[in-house]
Write a protein that holds these residues in place. Structure first.
Motif, mmCIF file in Angstrom:
data_model
loop_
_atom_site.group_PDB
_atom_site.id
_atom_site.type_symbol
_atom_site.label_atom_id
_atom_site.label_comp_id
_atom_site.label_asym_id
_atom_site.label_seq_id
_atom_site.Cartn_x
_atom_site.Cartn_y
_atom_site.Cartn_z
ATOM 1 N N ALA A 1 73.570 -85.928 3.862
ATOM 2 C CA ALA A 1 73.830 -85.501 2.485
ATOM 3 C C ALA A 1 75.333 -85.463 2.200
ATOM 4 O O ALA A 1 75.769 -85.836 1.104
ATOM 5 C CB ALA A 1 73.201 -84.128 2.231
ATOM 6 N N LEU A 2 76.107 -85.032 3.175
ATOM 7 C CA LEU A 2 77.557 -85.014 2.981
ATOM 8 C C LEU A 2 78.135 -86.426 2.946
ATOM 9 O O LEU A 2 79.080 -86.696 2.204
ATOM 10 C CB LEU A 2 78.225 -84.196 4.089
ATOM 11 N N ILE B 1 83.036 -90.816 -4.136
ATOM 12 C CA ILE B 1 84.484 -90.637 -4.272
ATOM 13 C C ILE B 1 85.138 -91.939 -4.710
ATOM 14 O O ILE B 1 86.147 -91.928 -5.420
ATOM 15 C CB ILE B 1 85.066 -90.116 -2.944
ATOM 16 N N LEU B 2 84.547 -93.071 -4.325
ATOM 17 C CA LEU B 2 85.103 -94.367 -4.722
ATOM 18 C C LEU B 2 85.130 -94.540 -6.238
ATOM 19 O O LEU B 2 85.984 -95.252 -6.765
ATOM 20 C CB LEU B 2 84.286 -95.499 -4.099
ATOM 21 N N LEU C 1 80.132 -100.319 -9.757
ATOM 22 C CA LEU C 1 79.520 -99.058 -10.168
ATOM 23 C C LEU C 1 78.051 -98.974 -9.779
ATOM 24 O O LEU C 1 77.609 -97.966 -9.217
ATOM 25 C CB LEU C 1 79.692 -98.860 -11.670
ATOM 26 N N VAL C 2 77.289 -100.009 -10.041
ATOM 27 C CA VAL C 2 75.856 -99.973 -9.721
ATOM 28 C C VAL C 2 75.618 -99.868 -8.214
ATOM 29 O O VAL C 2 74.833 -99.021 -7.775
ATOM 30 C CB VAL C 2 75.129 -101.182 -10.347
ATOM 31 N N VAL D 1 74.739 -93.947 -3.200
ATOM 32 C CA VAL D 1 74.730 -92.484 -3.254
ATOM 33 C C VAL D 1 73.294 -91.963 -3.381
ATOM 34 O O VAL D 1 72.887 -91.041 -2.664
ATOM 35 C CB VAL D 1 75.598 -91.960 -4.425
ATOM 36 N N ALA D 2 72.526 -92.569 -4.259
ATOM 37 C CA ALA D 2 71.138 -92.136 -4.447
ATOM 38 C C ALA D 2 70.304 -92.370 -3.192
ATOM 39 O O ALA D 2 69.486 -91.519 -2.809
ATOM 40 C CB ALA D 2 70.525 -92.871 -5.636
ATOM 41 N N ALA D 3 70.513 -93.501 -2.517
ATOM 42 C CA ALA D 3 69.739 -93.802 -1.305
ATOM 43 C C ALA D 3 70.073 -92.837 -0.177
ATOM 44 O O ALA D 3 69.172 -92.329 0.500
ATOM 45 C CB ALA D 3 69.998 -95.240 -0.877
ATOM 46 N N LEU D 4 71.362 -92.581 0.036
ATOM 47 C CA LEU D 4 71.747 -91.653 1.102
ATOM 48 C C LEU D 4 71.261 -90.235 0.820
ATOM 49 O O LEU D 4 70.760 -89.552 1.715
ATOM 50 C CB LEU D 4 73.268 -91.653 1.278
ATOM 51 N N PHE D 5 71.394 -89.799 -0.411
ATOM 52 C CA PHE D 5 70.954 -88.441 -0.749
ATOM 53 C C PHE D 5 69.433 -88.321 -0.670
ATOM 54 O O PHE D 5 68.906 -87.328 -0.179
ATOM 55 C CB PHE D 5 71.464 -88.047 -2.130
#
Length: 89
Positions: free
Chosen positions: A26-27, A34-35, A48-49, A55-59
């Motif tokens: 999650a971290l 941040i990018l 951007l996409v 981000v969505a996949a990792l979270f």
């Protein structure tokens, strides 16, 4: 194996505290986010996409790990078996 890879167990018998794997993931999800703020505008528009998807996949993966760890059954070593007089379980 060195002490860096496996630290010694304290006298209390408890292993030293560490971060849960789902929390680490999650971290790590924040790093691509941040990018968005650090990339120049021209580069960010194209990236951007993929950044949002990563981000969505990792979270999402960290949430799945959290739910699976909270719903997993007890390990075999923690399950207590009752032995009757005949010696069968």
């Amino acid at each position: 194996m060195s002490d860096i890879e496996r630290p010694p167990v304290p006298d209390s018998g408890q292993p030293p505290p560490s971060l849960e794997p789902w929390l680490v993931l999650a971290l790590l999800a924040f790093l691509p986010g941040i990018l968005i703020f650090t990339l120049p505008h021209e580069t960010m528009v194209r990236a951007l996409v993929p950044i949002i998807v990563s981000v969505a996949a990792l979270f999402s993966a960290s949430l799945v790990m959290l739910f699976r760890s909270s719903r997993s059954p007890q390990p075999i070593s923690e399950v207590h078996h009752v032995v009757d007089d005949s010696g069968t379980r």
